[in-house]
Design a protein around this motif. Structure first.
Motif, mmCIF file in Angstrom:
data_model
loop_
_atom_site.group_PDB
_atom_site.id
_atom_site.type_symbol
_atom_site.label_atom_id
_atom_site.label_comp_id
_atom_site.label_asym_id
_atom_site.label_seq_id
_atom_site.Cartn_x
_atom_site.Cartn_y
_atom_site.Cartn_z
ATOM 1 N N HIS A 1 0.877 -1.189 0.000
ATOM 2 C CA HIS A 1 0.000 0.000 0.000
ATOM 3 C C HIS A 1 0.905 1.227 0.000
ATOM 4 N N ALA B 1 4.788 1.355 -0.768
ATOM 5 C CA ALA B 1 5.319 0.976 -2.080
ATOM 6 C C ALA B 1 6.363 1.970 -2.592
ATOM 7 N N VAL C 1 10.961 -10.316 -13.418
ATOM 8 C CA VAL C 1 9.563 -9.940 -13.161
ATOM 9 C C VAL C 1 8.640 -10.806 -14.017
ATOM 10 N N ARG D 1 8.175 -8.468 -8.324
ATOM 11 C CA ARG D 1 7.226 -7.539 -8.939
ATOM 12 C C ARG D 1 7.916 -6.242 -9.311
ATOM 13 N N LEU D 2 7.402 -5.608 -10.320
ATOM 14 C CA LEU D 2 7.884 -4.269 -10.648
ATOM 15 C C LEU D 2 7.092 -3.318 -9.755
ATOM 16 N N GLY E 1 5.562 -0.151 -7.967
ATOM 17 C CA GLY E 1 5.161 1.117 -8.569
ATOM 18 C C GLY E 1 4.354 0.892 -9.832
ATOM 19 N N PHE E 2 4.138 -0.366 -10.173
ATOM 20 C CA PHE E 2 3.295 -0.719 -11.312
ATOM 21 C C PHE E 2 2.134 -1.567 -10.817
ATOM 22 N N GLY E 3 1.006 -1.435 -11.497
ATOM 23 C CA GLY E 3 -0.139 -2.277 -11.164
ATOM 24 C C GLY E 3 -1.012 -1.622 -10.118
ATOM 25 N N HIS E 4 -2.288 -1.927 -10.187
ATOM 26 C CA HIS E 4 -3.232 -1.386 -9.218
ATOM 27 C C HIS E 4 -4.484 -2.234 -9.249
ATOM 28 N N ARG E 5 -5.089 -2.438 -8.089
ATOM 29 C CA ARG E 5 -6.305 -3.225 -8.026
ATOM 30 C C ARG E 5 -7.415 -2.611 -8.884
ATOM 31 N N TYR F 1 4.271 -8.623 -21.422
ATOM 32 C CA TYR F 1 3.785 -9.071 -20.108
ATOM 33 C C TYR F 1 2.961 -7.977 -19.439
ATOM 34 N N HIS G 1 -1.092 -7.924 -18.762
ATOM 35 C CA HIS G 1 -1.593 -7.859 -17.388
ATOM 36 C C HIS G 1 -2.165 -6.479 -17.022
ATOM 37 N N LEU H 1 -0.694 -3.588 -16.636
ATOM 38 C CA LEU H 1 0.120 -3.000 -15.564
ATOM 39 C C LEU H 1 0.719 -1.679 -16.042
ATOM 40 N N ASN I 1 1.763 3.386 -11.167
ATOM 41 C CA ASN I 1 0.807 3.977 -10.233
ATOM 42 C C ASN I 1 1.452 5.190 -9.563
ATOM 43 N N ASP J 1 2.793 5.780 -6.872
ATOM 44 C CA ASP J 1 4.015 5.608 -6.083
ATOM 45 C C ASP J 1 5.266 5.436 -6.921
HETATM 46 N N1 CMC Z 1 4.753 -6.539 -11.269
HETATM 47 C C1 CMC Z 1 4.617 -7.704 -11.933
HETATM 48 N N2 CMC Z 1 3.475 -8.396 -12.011
HETATM 49 C C2 CMC Z 1 2.412 -7.886 -11.381
HETATM 50 C C3 CMC Z 1 2.470 -6.680 -10.677
HETATM 51 C C4 CMC Z 1 3.696 -5.989 -10.640
HETATM 52 N N3 CMC Z 1 3.821 -4.827 -9.990
HETATM 53 N N4 CMC Z 1 1.249 -6.396 -10.158
HETATM 54 C C5 CMC Z 1 0.455 -7.415 -10.524
HETATM 55 N N5 CMC Z 1 1.157 -8.307 -11.271
HETATM 56 C C6 CMC Z 1 0.627 -9.509 -11.913
HETATM 57 C C7 CMC Z 1 0.518 -10.639 -10.893
HETATM 58 O O1 CMC Z 1 1.696 -11.426 -10.849
HETATM 59 C C8 CMC Z 1 -0.670 -11.395 -11.434
HETATM 60 O O2 CMC Z 1 -0.225 -12.169 -12.535
HETATM 61 P P1 CMC Z 1 -0.896 -13.597 -12.894
HETATM 62 O O3 CMC Z 1 -2.353 -13.325 -13.124
HETATM 63 O O4 CMC Z 1 -0.164 -14.003 -14.118
HETATM 64 O O5 CMC Z 1 -0.647 -14.452 -11.704
HETATM 65 C C9 CMC Z 1 -1.577 -10.295 -11.974
HETATM 66 O O6 CMC Z 1 -0.701 -9.219 -12.345
HETATM 67 C C10 CMC Z 1 -2.635 -9.803 -10.998
HETATM 68 O O7 CMC Z 1 -1.951 -9.456 -9.779
HETATM 69 P P2 CMC Z 1 -2.641 -9.353 -8.362
HETATM 70 O O8 CMC Z 1 -1.615 -9.342 -7.312
HETATM 71 O O9 CMC Z 1 -3.708 -10.409 -8.303
HETATM 72 O O10 CMC Z 1 -3.359 -7.944 -8.476
HETATM 73 P P3 CMC Z 1 -3.963 -7.149 -7.268
HETATM 74 O O11 CMC Z 1 -5.028 -6.285 -7.841
HETATM 75 O O12 CMC Z 1 -4.343 -8.065 -6.157
HETATM 76 O O13 CMC Z 1 -2.720 -6.287 -6.744
HETATM 77 C C11 CMC Z 1 -1.188 -4.548 -6.345
HETATM 78 C C12 CMC Z 1 -2.589 -4.918 -6.874
HETATM 79 C C13 CMC Z 1 -1.064 -3.027 -6.311
HETATM 80 C C14 CMC Z 1 -1.013 -5.083 -4.920
HETATM 81 C C15 CMC Z 1 -0.124 -5.176 -7.275
HETATM 82 O O14 CMC Z 1 -0.273 -4.690 -8.587
HETATM 83 C C16 CMC Z 1 1.297 -4.944 -6.766
HETATM 84 O O15 CMC Z 1 1.785 -5.714 -5.936
HETATM 85 N N6 CMC Z 1 1.978 -3.850 -7.271
HETATM 86 C C17 CMC Z 1 3.280 -3.511 -6.772
HETATM 87 C C18 CMC Z 1 3.153 -2.757 -5.463
HETATM 88 C C19 CMC Z 1 2.673 -1.330 -5.663
HETATM 89 O O16 CMC Z 1 3.149 -0.603 -6.537
HETATM 90 N N7 CMC Z 1 1.725 -0.895 -4.815
HETATM 91 C C20 CMC Z 1 1.220 0.471 -4.822
HETATM 92 C C21 CMC Z 1 -0.232 0.524 -5.179
HETATM 93 S S1 CMC Z 1 -0.743 2.208 -5.578
HETATM 94 C C22 CMC Z 1 -0.681 3.058 -4.100
HETATM 95 C C23 CMC Z 1 -1.714 2.649 -3.129
HETATM 96 O O17 CMC Z 1 -2.916 2.618 -3.444
HETATM 97 O O18 CMC Z 1 -1.332 2.336 -1.995
#
Ligand code: CMC
Length: 429
Positions: free
Chosen positions: A268, A271, A295, A301-302, A304-308, A352, A356, A358, A361, A363
């Protein structure tokens, strides 16, 4: 004719049930009517991580993750970042409307009046170890504030709620700055109420022997923009903690401490700290392809990338990139920014990440800006907690005044042992 309802057939019994659909949702409790027989508890809805569960109705923040839209009370984040200040945005979040000039003047005065910490709270902070994590100091001090403001227990009293909201928004920068100075071994600097909200924060951080600290207008504005972007983000982990803990009708200091503790986690608000660690580990642009291979293979994980929610570019990341340019023009270039820009460039064209959905975000860049401003990484989540406090509090009030809300208490699917008899220790194998 189409009806706003859902018909579900239970194949175990052949019975059908009709449930109303309201605002695109069915009520989970309606599923409890679905039973095999009269003794059956009823069907549960299993949703770890609340990926498809609306826990409330809210009028505060709207996110359209597919379209990359973020609005507070209907105002697009881009307009607020360009035209508003954090303090005005906080007013908007809490009160639901932008203030008139008079309301804004009163709000600013009220906040200024409460920027000082109680001297005993200051002493409490002095007791932390010299290298204590500033987020731990913030969480502990905010929780401790409930002992100073006993009237805060009256959570159903609007006047008391208002007092605590003002205190929390006013004191958060003071606690954050004291935590920073504590780590530095420097004397705490008391608030300067002649300065703006972010200007006063910079003064409490960086003032030394000069009689008056003059904050740089570019840095002051950068801080304000970063805080506007971080002020609320609907039902994220820390906000959910605020609502959940607050639903027990605990005082707002305890609930805010719980929310801040949620924000501390690397998935959260932690990050941005992890982004810096990752960029330092990559070290140079040449090492990016090898890092991305890991990755893609799922080894890491990368950060700073990806978001729910955002499945396209996070609108906050776009604005923050612009702020990064302004800050770097002032403080000079930074190798980490070069690596980040290259990483983003490569990742956005990589199969990739496209597959996905991604994208960077908020952060991804906030940490790089904070580092360029001279903040140690431990301060990053603290800098996030300052503005998110207004979002937490707006959500807290909404929760308390929503007649639909009850104490947060999810169900479970029990999969442990069946009933068994207690065995004396000498008989256990
Ligand atoms: N790098 C590589 N792969 C990723 C990443 C990433 N950053 N994020 C998600 N994926 C892949 C994951 O491996 C999965 O792949 P597969 O379906 O092949 O198994 C797929 O994408 C879905 O991932 P998930 O973990 O189920 O997705 P989620 O919605 O539960 O997680 C997240 C969201 C933010 C926790 C996640 O994207 C992550 O861990 N990102 C890195 C940490 C980060 O930057 N967090 C800050 C969020 S923004 C600030 C805030 O709101 O706090």
């Amino acid at each position: 004719m189409a009806k706003d309802s859902l018909t579900v057939t239970d194949n175990r019994t052949g019975r059908s049930y009709e449930m109303p659909i309201n605002q695109g949702a069915v009520r989970a409790i309606d599923f409890r009517e679905i039973k095999v027989d009269e003794k059956d508890f009823g069907l549960l809805v299993y949703d770890p991580g609340f990926t498809n569960t609306a826990s409330c109705r809210s009028a505060i923040t709207r996110i359209d993750g597919e379209a990359g839209i973020l609005e507070y009370r209907g105002y697009p984040i881009e307009q607020l970042a360009e035209k508003s200040t954090y303090l005005e945005t906080a007013y908007l979040l809490i009160h639901g409307e932008l203030p008139t000039q008079r309301q804004m003047d009163d709000w600013r005065e009220e906040i200024k009046f409460h920027t000082y910490l109680h001297e005993n709270a200051k002493k409490f902070m002095e007791g932390f170890q010299y290298d204590a994590h500033p987020m731990g100091m913030l969480v502990g001090t905010v929780a401790g504030m409930s002992t100073f403001y006993r009237d805060s227990k009256a959570v159903m009293d609007p006047a008391s709620r208002h007092d605590q909201i003002v205190r929390l928004i006013a004191k958060m920068p003071t606690i954050a700055a004291f935590a920073y100075r504590h780590n530095q071994g420097k004397p705490y600097v008391y608030p300067d109420n002649s300065l703006s909200y972010p200007g006063n924060f910079l003064s409490m951080l960086w003032k030394m022997s000069e009689p008056k600290y003059e904050p740089d207008p570019v840095l002051q504005r950068a801080m304000d923009v970063l805080w506007i972007l971080h002020a609320d983000h609907e039902q994220n982990c820390s906000t959910n903690a605020m609502r959940s803990v607050g639903s027990a009708h605990v005082d707002p200091y305890s609930a805010t401490a719980a929310a801040a503790a949620g924000l501390y986690g690397p998935r959260h608000g932690g990050a941005n700290e992890e982004v810096i660690n990752m960029l330092l580990r990559i070290g140079n642009k040449g090492a990016i392809p090898e890092f991305l291979k890991g990755v893609r293979a799922g080894d890491e994980r990368l950060i700073g990338f990806g978001h729910r929610v955002y499945k396209s570019y996070d609108p906050r990341a776009r604005i923050i990139k612009q702020t990064a340019d302004e800050v770097f023009d002032l403080v000079g270039h930074n190798q980490l920014l070069d690596i980040a820009l290259e990483l983003e460039h490569i990742a956005l064209e990589d199969e990739y990440f496209i597959e996905h959905k991604l994208y960077p975000n908020v952060d991804f860049y906030s940490g790089i800006i904070y580092q360029a401003l001279g903040f140690p990484v431990g301060m990053f989540p603290v800098l996030f907690a300052i503005p998110r406090t207004s979002g937490w509090l707006a959500q807290w009030v909404e929760m308390l005044t929503d007649e639909d809300q009850r104490i947060a208490r999810p169900r479970q699917i029990f999969q442990g042992s069946g009933t068994r008899d207690y065995q004396p220790i000498e008989k256990r194998r």
